[in-house]
Design an enzyme around this catalytic site. Structure first.
Site, short mmCIF file in Angstrom:
data_model
loop_
_atom_site.label_atom_id
_atom_site.label_comp_id
_atom_site.label_asym_id
_atom_site.label_seq_id
_atom_site.Cartn_x
_atom_site.Cartn_y
_atom_site.Cartn_z
N CYS B 118 0.81 -1.22 0.00
CA CYS B 118 0.00 0.00 0.00
C CYS B 118 0.84 1.28 0.00
CB CYS B 118 -0.94 -0.01 1.20
SG CYS B 118 -1.68 -1.63 1.52
N HIS B 259 -3.70 6.09 -0.83
CA HIS B 259 -3.91 4.67 -1.16
C HIS B 259 -5.41 4.39 -1.11
CE1 HIS B 259 -4.01 0.40 -1.06
NE2 HIS B 259 -4.35 0.33 0.21
N ASN B 289 -9.42 -2.02 -4.34
CA ASN B 289 -8.14 -1.72 -3.71
C ASN B 289 -7.07 -2.52 -4.45
OD1 ASN B 289 -5.83 -1.95 -2.08
ND2 ASN B 289 -6.98 -1.85 -0.18
#
Lengths: 77, 346
Positions: B118, B259, B289
């Site tokens: 991330c 992120h 994600n």
């Protein structure tokens, strides 16, 4: 914040009917209490009380009253 | 906290590639029911994810992005290639070495892998910019991406609805006139077990059960509350510290690109930090994600048109697996930004 106000906030997190929680409820049996609700609870405490709940302490909670106790003296009877 | 102010390096191009295969809310409804699928999609903000076919690796996605970028903005040479990913082709050799060959880069190109997720894109920019600024390279190529869906337990409701796959490519070049880039970087390995693939490597061997016994050995285990609490503790000060080091006021960035963890976390962070919605990028609705690709992918999909035509002050913030977090203040644009690529099976 009073205990009753805090219970109403928890009801919002778990999508329970307003006024339905007393504190005695078991989290394991509470519909709506899941990992996303745990995140919602951490968010609620942060925004309403200004503290970040320790997730390990949260994971140890068994009842709604345990959630209230996590808030310490920031929640009054 | 490690920090740096790096002069003489400019971002010149950015590209991203995703698998063509789409998974939507209706796919979730098939195994968790329509009501739960809708609830999860509402909470995460993810309506679609791109999922790589079984033979498609992160390197294939990054390679496609890099080819498009190098074709659109051909540099004289690429002196260093940094591959940022948690999903390499092999334990060894380094995937970056394979990509040097597959991209037809000169043998004089330095190449190495960085295992971060991330926060990885910010780290990749920091590493590449540091090398260029030190005179070790004129042109650096950062390939940042992951195929995290390959790590997912198909029945895990906390991860399957959230994660998608993507690969990206970013070019940085020496330019004495470039505005300084600023970086803030931190680590807390004490939280390493909160976002982990416990099996499949050397600590627990190959095929051994995870400690909790409930997960298959090589699947992603995420403790959502711990990751969220970490985010609340660390990201607001990270953004503030990065702004301070850059000498930017809170209103100065044209866009904040965090992120893309999930919409709930992003919206909570936005309100907590006090950022206007129109300057806070949320680009995960169609891609999920995507771990180390999420920041550059959002830059392509949400800011691509603006970056092609104008200079933007960007505040980037990556946070998660490690635990690791990093912020960057960069001025970027006009950039070469090829259209988002969709890749069929490799």
């Amino acid at each position: 914040m009073t205990k009753n106000e805090f219970l109403r906030e928890i009801e919002t997190v778990v999508e329970a009917a307003p006024g339905s929680l007393t504190g005695e409820e078991s989290l394991a049996k509470l519909p709506g209490w899941d990992s996303m609700a745990a995140i919602g609870f951490i968010a609620m405490v942060d925004s309403r009380l200004g503290v970040v709940v320790n997730p390990a302490d949260l994971a140890a909670c068994k009842t709604v009253a345990d959630l209230v106790a996590l808030a310490g003296d920031r929640v009054q009877d | 906290m490690a920090s740096a102010r790096i002069s003489g390096v400019r971002l010149t191009g950015l590209a991203a590639a995703v698998p063509s295969s789409v998974r939507g809310v209706e796919d979730l409804a098939g195994w968790m029911g329509e009501a739960d699928a809708a609830k999860v999609a509402k909470e995460t903000g993810v309506r679609e994810r791109r999922v790589a076919p079984s033979r498609t690796c992160t390197s294939d996605l990054c390679q496609a992005a890099a080819r498009a970028l190098l074709a659109a903005a051909p540099p004289k040479t690429v002196d260093v290639l940094v591959f940022v990913s948690q999903t390499p082709d092999y334990f060894l050799p380094a995937t970056s070495a394979l990509l040097q060959h597959r991209l037809g880069l000169a043998r004089g190109c330095a190449a190495f892998d960085v295992n971060l997720g991330c926060s990885g894109y910010v780290y990749g920019l920091w590493i590449a910019a540091s090398i260029v600024a030190a005179g070790g390279a004129r042109v650096a190529l950062v390939l940042s991406g992951d195929t995290i869906t390959r790590f997912l337990d198909a029945g895990d409701r906390s991860t399957v609805p959230l994660f998608g796959d993507a690969g990206t490519a970013t070019l940085l070049e020496a330019d004495a006139t470039a505005a300084p880039m600023v970086f803030h970087l931190s680590t807390d390995g004490a939280g390493g077990n909160h976002l982990v693939v416990p099996g499949g490597a050397f600590r627990h061997g190959f095929g051994a059960p995870a400690d909790d016994g409930a997960k298959t050995p090589s699947t992603l285990h995420m403790n959502g509350p711990e990751i969220f609490a970490f985010t609340l503790r660390e990201v607001p000060p990270l953004v503030g510290d990065t702004l301070d080091l850059a000498g930017w006021g809170a209103e100065e960035p044209d866009a904040f690109v965090c992120h893309q963890a999930n919409r709930f976390i992003l919206e909570f962070l936005r309100r907590k930090i006090g950022i206007a919605a129109d300057r806070f990028v949320i680009g995960l609705e169609r891609y999920g994600n995507t771990s180390s690709a999420s920041i550059p992918l959002a830059m392509v999909t949400e800011l691509g048109d603006r970056l092609r035509g104008q200079r933007l002050k960007l505040l980037l913030a990556g946070f998660g697996v490690g635990l690791s977090w990093g912020g960057a203040a960069v001025e970027a644009g006009p950039l070469v930004v090829p259209p988002l690529m969709e890749i069929d099976a490799a």
